[in-house]
Write an enzyme that holds these catalytic residues in place. Structure first.
Site, PDB file in Angstrom:
ATOM      1  CB  SER A 185       6.334  33.124 -31.514  1.00 34.50           C
ATOM      2  OG  SER A 185       6.837  34.191 -31.014  1.00 34.50           O
ATOM      3  CB  SER A 186      11.471  33.143 -29.878  1.00 30.63           C
ATOM      4  OG  SER A 186      11.794  32.206 -30.880  1.00 30.63           O
TER       5      SER A 186
ATOM      6  CG  ASN B 149       9.406  37.519 -38.498  1.00 33.21           C
ATOM      7  OD1 ASN B 149       9.963  37.773 -37.337  1.00 33.21           O
ATOM      8  ND2 ASN B 149       9.559  36.881 -39.328  1.00 33.21           N
TER       9      ASN B 149
ATOM     10  NE  ARG C 163       3.709  33.638 -34.128  1.00 34.89           N
ATOM     11  CZ  ARG C 163       4.764  34.061 -34.394  1.00 34.89           C
ATOM     12  NH1 ARG C 163       5.220  35.588 -34.219  1.00 34.89           N
ATOM     13  NH2 ARG C 163       6.099  33.482 -34.846  1.00 34.89           N
TER      14      ARG C 163
ATOM     15  CB  THR D 128       9.550  41.141 -31.909  1.00 27.52           C
ATOM     16  OG1 THR D 128       9.499  40.471 -32.869  1.00 27.52           O
ATOM     17  CG2 THR D 128       8.613  40.879 -30.758  1.00 27.52           C
TER      18      THR D 128
HETATM   19  N1  GLY Z   1       8.730  36.948 -35.174  1.00 27.90           N
HETATM   20  C1  GLY Z   1       9.544  36.530 -34.016  1.00 27.90           C
HETATM   21  C2  GLY Z   1       8.832  35.619 -33.000  1.00 27.90           C
HETATM   22  O1  GLY Z   1       7.948  35.518 -33.013  1.00 27.90           O
HETATM   23  O2  GLY Z   1       9.790  34.870 -32.429  1.00 27.90           O
END
Ligand code: GLY
Length: 593
Positions: A475-476, A424, A128, A404
């Protein structure tokens, strides 16, 4: 490709062109006839562009790659055929997507890789992006304390320090079987140097971003041109090819030092960004222990923070496990109600408790304790929606002591890799590093710029996800692998910002509870609740009318929006056959051998 298949493909391509151009069929017939004649006398050059042949489902015995672009799926499959393992193929796909899928594939962003080896060993790699050292909690606020619209989304200041290149080098060092990095990055270099043909969707996306590219770049990037892009246009990226060559030849220093670093820092200085040479040198991907949970006897292996995805996925599964979803039925009012209420509670927890655990004491173990999540559902009302304002984050036991892209890979030995990677938003912050040819991310928007103020996905957060120098933004992304009785069962993940977690959740429930095939599950419509705003988001024409009526009667507000998720997944059948399923919401492609 056999001649017959080639002709069919050519006919279909011409038919599509004819429809788009409003041509008369007679012209198409002339075109096809001329083409057939030319093949007959073997004189005429092959047609310039026939469109990609996209597989939405593939069934193969040995290896499988499912990702967002057919050229990248092909690159990954070639690596598998050449004796590479699933990690080798994943590395090659990440670099190939950086070329052929600029809207989200990247070397200017970051991601997460979850690994399950055939012997059951699991691992997780966090590459990340990080906040630069000069970043600060209030960097997107004006003097009155209000969030400045767009500042965390567009242009230089929106970018975190990229992690993808270090991530791929880490994965290579620990897991490569081929042990030849050149072989993994060279296909991407070739695609950048020689170009690749745009799909119709890609041409449209590039056209819609022209204004942003002009606004947020100090020099005109390769994606900008005077006439509109169209399907079949060749996109050649010479600067990107040179950057990839530097990475091939110098490894980490080909990106985080030397010429590429100089170009990134020069770009920052030209556009009032804050990433420095020191930030680049300090960036290191992080190996973490994969999160492992259990759902109805299946082992779910997923990503820990700095993604919220894995924690939230396990929470969701644990929240619904005591409910007989299979009896309720797929997309029934009862099933959607239970799942949406679980989502509401889990996203309330996400906003309060989840952030980069290198900076914030995330109570992970408490959050993924099945007893905790079942207790969170104690106030579930079978007849009514619970308003989100009546739900706040729980108090799990403290531990003592959106664009993503996702891809899934399985090799012939049964090793599996699940990767979700991102810049993103679509095309990230829209800024291309001049001379280096790659787009920077706008991942800084995934931080909470101000407590309670939603980011671009409508997600709110607080202290746990406040901006701090060197911290990873929450993040998700939810790259996940499911195993059963010690054997690989499924590899799954999705793009989609806040909807990633609920898309992966639904995939697992679709297959395990509702007995759906991999393909049916990937293509099925999805819904999403994220606590705030207090809606069930739906894809158009998704739930049956009776279900929608039932949900409204319970007090839900339904909000129809565009696509939810774009899942690329692989299922291993009991006889060992691998079924790859690529989402029809994109140009995604399943390829195996
Ligand atoms: N940028 C979307 C996420 O990482 O959740």
């Amino acid at each position: 490709m056999p001649l017959f298949q080639r002709l069919i493909q050519r006919f279909m391509y011409l038919e599509k062109q004819r429809k788009q151009a409003g041509m008369k069929r007679i012209l198409l017939l002339i075109g096809t006839t001329l083409f057939m004649a030319s093949i007959g006398c073997k004189q005429s050059p092959a047609p310039a562009w026939e469109g990609y042949s996209i597989n939405k489902v593939a069934e193969e015995k040995q290896g499988m790659v499912v990702c967002a672009h057919p050229a990248a799926s092909q690159v990954g499959t070639d690596v598998l055929k050449a004796g590479g393992n699933a990690v080798d193929a994943a590395i090659a796909v990440q670099f190939a997507l950086a070329v052929v899928y600029p809207v989200a594939g990247n070397i200017g962003g970051g991601g997460f890789m979850v690994i399950r080896q055939a012997d059951g060993h699991t691992d997780a790699l966090d590459y990340r992006e990080k906040a630069p050292a000069a970043a600060g909690r209030d960097m997107y606020l004006d003097s009155t304390g209000a969030v400045i619209p767009g500042l965390s989304l567009n242009g230089h200041l929106a970018s975190g320090v990229p992690g993808s290149v270090d991530g791929m080098l880490e994965a290579f060092a620990r897991y490569s079987q081929l042990k030849d990095f050149n072989k993994l990055i060279q296909p991407a270099i070739d695609l950048a140097e020689q170009g690749f043909h745009l799909t119709e969707r890609q041409a449209k996306n590039l056209n819609s971003a022209q204004e942003s590219f002009i606004k947020y770049n100090t020099k005109k990037p390769v994606f900008v041109r005077d006439s509109a892009w169209k399907e079949g246009d060749l996109l050649i990226q010479p600067d990107l090819a040179q950057t990839l060559i530097r990475i091939r030849d110098q490894g980490r220093d080909g990106f985080y030092a030397g010429k590429t670093a100089d170009l990134i820092v020069a770009e920052m200085q030209a556009g009032h960004g804050i990433i420095t040479h020191q930030d680049l040198q300090d960036y290191h991907a992080q190996w973490r222990d994969a999160l492992v949970g259990d759902y109805r006897g299946y082992q779910v292996i997923t990503m820990p923070p700095s993604s919220s995805g894995g924690v939230a996925l396990l929470q969701l599964l644990e929240s619904v496990e005591t409910f007989p979803l299979a009896d309720y039925g797929f997309h029934s009012t009862e099933a959607v109600h239970v799942m949406a209420e679980a989502e509401r509670r889990v996203y309330a927890d996400r906003a309060e408790h989840l952030g980069d655990m290198d900076f914030y004491p995330v109570p992970i173990e408490g959050m993924i304790d099945p007893a905790y999540n079942q207790a969170r559902m104690k106030d579930f009302d079978p007849a009514h929606a619970t308003p989100s304002d009546a739900i706040s984050a729980g108090t799990p036991a403290a531990k003592e002591s959106e664009q993503t892209t996702h891809f899934s890979v399985v090799d012939k030995d049964g090793n599996a890799v699940s990767v979700t990677t991102t810049i993103n938003g679509g095309y990230g912050c829209k800024t291309v590093v001049s001379g280096a040819g790659f787009l920077l991310n706008n991942e800084m928007d995934d931080f909470s710029s101000k407590p309670g103020v939603p980011n671009m996905f409508g997600l709110v957060g607080g202290e746990a996800n406040a901006i701090q120098p060197g911290k990873r933004m929450l993040s998700s992304m939810t790259p996940s692998i499911v195993a059963k009785d010690g054997k690989l069962f499924m590899v799954v993940g999705s793009p989609g910002g806040s909807t990633i977690i609920t898309s992966v959740f639904q995939m697992i429930v679709d297959v395990i509870d509702f007995g759906m095939t991999m393909d049916a599950s990937v293509q099925s419509s999805r819904f999403h609740h994220q606590w705030k705003p207090d809606f069930i988001f739906l894809e158009p024409d998704s739930l049956p009318a009776a279900t929608m009526q039932g949900l409204r009667a319970m007090g839900y507000e339904l909000n129809i929006r565009g696509n939810i998720g774009r899942v690329d997944a692989i299922l291993r059948q009991p006889d060992g056959t691998l079924v790859g399923a690529a989402d029809t919401r994109g140009d995604d492609h399943a390829e195996g051998y």
